[in-house]
Write a protein that holds these residues in place. Structure first.
Motif, PDB file in Angstrom:
ATOM      1  N   UNK A  77      14.675   3.262   9.833  1.00  0.00           N
ATOM      2  CA  UNK A  77      13.408   3.191  10.478  1.00  0.00           C
ATOM      3  C   UNK A  77      12.570   4.526  10.275  1.00  0.00           C
ATOM      4  N   UNK A  78      13.293   5.523  10.495  1.00  0.00           N
ATOM      5  CA  UNK A  78      12.615   6.748  10.488  1.00  0.00           C
ATOM      6  C   UNK A  78      12.055   7.107   9.098  1.00  0.00           C
ATOM      7  N   UNK A  79      12.914   6.718   8.221  1.00  0.00           N
ATOM      8  CA  UNK A  79      12.575   7.152   6.639  1.00  0.00           C
ATOM      9  C   UNK A  79      11.362   6.261   6.390  1.00  0.00           C
ATOM     10  N   UNK A  80      11.479   5.037   6.635  1.00  0.00           N
ATOM     11  CA  UNK A  80      10.341   3.963   6.330  1.00  0.00           C
ATOM     12  C   UNK A  80       9.042   4.494   7.212  1.00  0.00           C
ATOM     13  N   UNK A  81       9.019   4.915   8.266  1.00  0.00           N
ATOM     14  CA  UNK A  81       7.906   5.265   9.041  1.00  0.00           C
ATOM     15  C   UNK A  81       7.230   6.684   8.376  1.00  0.00           C
ATOM     16  N   UNK A  82       8.199   7.470   8.001  1.00  0.00           N
ATOM     17  CA  UNK A  82       7.689   8.811   7.354  1.00  0.00           C
ATOM     18  C   UNK A  82       6.978   8.359   6.225  1.00  0.00           C
ATOM     19  N   UNK A  83       7.525   7.604   5.354  1.00  0.00           N
ATOM     20  CA  UNK A  83       6.822   7.111   3.981  1.00  0.00           C
ATOM     21  C   UNK A  83       5.696   6.409   4.383  1.00  0.00           C
ATOM     22  N   UNK A  84       5.534   5.525   5.425  1.00  0.00           N
ATOM     23  CA  UNK A  84       4.338   4.529   5.508  1.00  0.00           C
ATOM     24  C   UNK A  84       3.224   5.624   6.400  1.00  0.00           C
ATOM     25  N   UNK A  85       3.703   6.515   7.034  1.00  0.00           N
ATOM     26  CA  UNK A  85       2.551   7.329   7.720  1.00  0.00           C
ATOM     27  C   UNK A  85       1.631   8.068   6.660  1.00  0.00           C
ATOM     28  N   UNK A  86       2.365   8.422   5.590  1.00  0.00           N
ATOM     29  CA  UNK A  86       1.664   9.019   4.451  1.00  0.00           C
ATOM     30  C   UNK A  86       0.603   8.113   3.673  1.00  0.00           C
ATOM     31  N   UNK A  87       0.735   6.909   3.964  1.00  0.00           N
ATOM     32  CA  UNK A  87       0.090   5.952   3.051  1.00  0.00           C
ATOM     33  C   UNK A  87      -0.775   5.091   4.014  1.00  0.00           C
ATOM     34  N   UNK A  88      -1.049   5.551   5.442  1.00  0.00           N
ATOM     35  CA  UNK A  88      -1.580   4.785   6.412  1.00  0.00           C
ATOM     36  C   UNK A  88      -2.762   5.702   6.903  1.00  0.00           C
ATOM     37  N   UNK A  89      -4.072   5.569   6.167  1.00  0.00           N
ATOM     38  CA  UNK A  89      -5.272   6.478   6.524  1.00  0.00           C
ATOM     39  C   UNK A  89      -5.682   5.987   7.952  1.00  0.00           C
ATOM     40  N   UNK A  90      -6.027   7.104   8.779  1.00  0.00           N
ATOM     41  CA  UNK A  90      -6.300   6.700  10.409  1.00  0.00           C
ATOM     42  C   UNK A  90      -7.839   6.893  10.406  1.00  0.00           C
TER      43      UNK A  90
END
Length: 135
Positions: free
Chosen positions: A122-135
């Motif tokens: 889950x941490x691995x997925x979150x790290x990848x998603x974080x980069x792809x999710x503009x705030x």
């Protein structure tokens, strides 16, 4: 066209219409499993999604717990993308997710021989998603 997600007034995500629609529809689908999501829609502005932080934290934490506890590969796969996305939003808002940080429980829907998901996936997925999710 994009949509806005705010947790307790803090901007946490500004996705395009497609991912935003899928995310809100999946949240609705997970309500029977995890309770109210806290995700709302501003009257007159369907592209604005204010989120109640306390409700969203409880909802997301319940889904994280289910994801981490189940050894059922299909259950885990169906939860995975949504849970990682919701966890990124919760973390951006500074919300606590005890199920993410503690040991995994055992689900009543376990598959013999399977194992619970560790926090690393889950941490691995979150790290990848974080980069792809503009705030």
């Amino acid at each position: 066209m994009s949509q806005y997600f705010r947790i307790d007034g803090r901007d946490v995500w500004n996705p395009s219409h497609g991912p935003a629609t899928v995310f809100t529809r999946l949240a609705e689908a997970f309500v029977p499993l995890a309770g109210p999501s806290g995700i709302g829609v501003t009257p007159g502005d369907p592209d604005d999604h204010p989120i109640d932080g306390a409700a969203f934290a409880k909802f997301t934490d319940a889904l994280v717990a289910e994801y981490r506890a189940t050894s059922h590969p299909i259950q885990r796969a169906l939860l995975e993308g949504f849970v990682a996305t919701a966890a990124v939003l919760a973390r951006r808002a500074g919300l606590a997710l005890p199920a993410l940080d503690g040991p995994a429980a055992v689900s009543s829907r376990d598959v013999p021989g399977g194992g619970a998901a560790g926090p690393d996936r889950l941490a691995e997925l979150m790290a990848g998603y974080e980069r792809a999710m503009p705030a």
